[in-house]
Design a protein around this motif. Sequence first.
Motif: not given
Length: 308
Positions: A53-62
């Motif tokens: 989930x953290x990786x997804x948030x990172x991807x969404x926020x560059x």
Amino acid sequence: MLYIGSHVSFNKDTQLIGVVETALSNNANTFMFYTGSNQSTLRFPIDKNLTDKAHQIMCENNIEREKCIIHAPFIINLANNSDERKYQFYIDFLKQEIDRCIALGINNLVLHPGSHVSVPKDEALLSVSKGLNEALKEGQNINILIEYMSGKGTEVGSTIDELKTILENVIYKDKVFICLDTCHINDAGYNLNNFDDFLDEFDQKIGIDKIKCIHINDSKNSIGAHKDRHENIGYGTIGFETLINIIYNPRLDNIPKILETPFIEDKSPYKTEIEIIKQKKFIEFKWTFYICYKNLIILYKLRHLFYL
């Protein structure tokens, strides 16, 4: 591109999600954290669901994972091999930290080279290399970033030549890099007003391509004090303009810069410090104390205490 962030906390309940959310709240696009206590071996399991989930948030926020950092605990001391049992313990614990980095998908691990204590310094430097050779494996997606130290006590790694010796004697040269620290470089004896001269020497002896991270800290100490006491940006002996020149040095573009400055009255300064770094304009944000001895009056002046 400017990659700027700070040290943030990693806890059992939110793990990497909490790290990312804290970084975003500071308007950062990178971060650094310990995977547990920096002074003990206590560790909780990595939760893969939280990591994903953290990786997804990172991807969404560059936020790019390859620009983010984990810091190894201070208790690892590869420089002192006088007690074989302890030395092997440090190596084994480093292996565990490497595994945790891989599980978290963050492949940059900053490591203090350690203190030689009773071991001759030249032997200690080789001991660091030997420990890395045992801890690392071929095919691992990990970078070990040896931190440039201040030379406090019997620390090793406080000169370019010492770091060069460590790097020259590692087997997996593609996995071992350097993390600079502005406070440490100052306290070790280099004048950061002449930072390009420092980079010239570093490039000649090691290569600028080996720099993977820079800790951005002002210093409470004079040049060559060998004390390692960090200060908030613009409030130390290095100074705001000198630090800005380092942060925006084109030779260090795209290298993540990480703040490790002190909290102010138990409050994080990082959002403010990141903002003034982005603006390249210093605004005072700490209490300034003025003492008038003649009239025995202490005046307290608040310049601009704010947390943006």
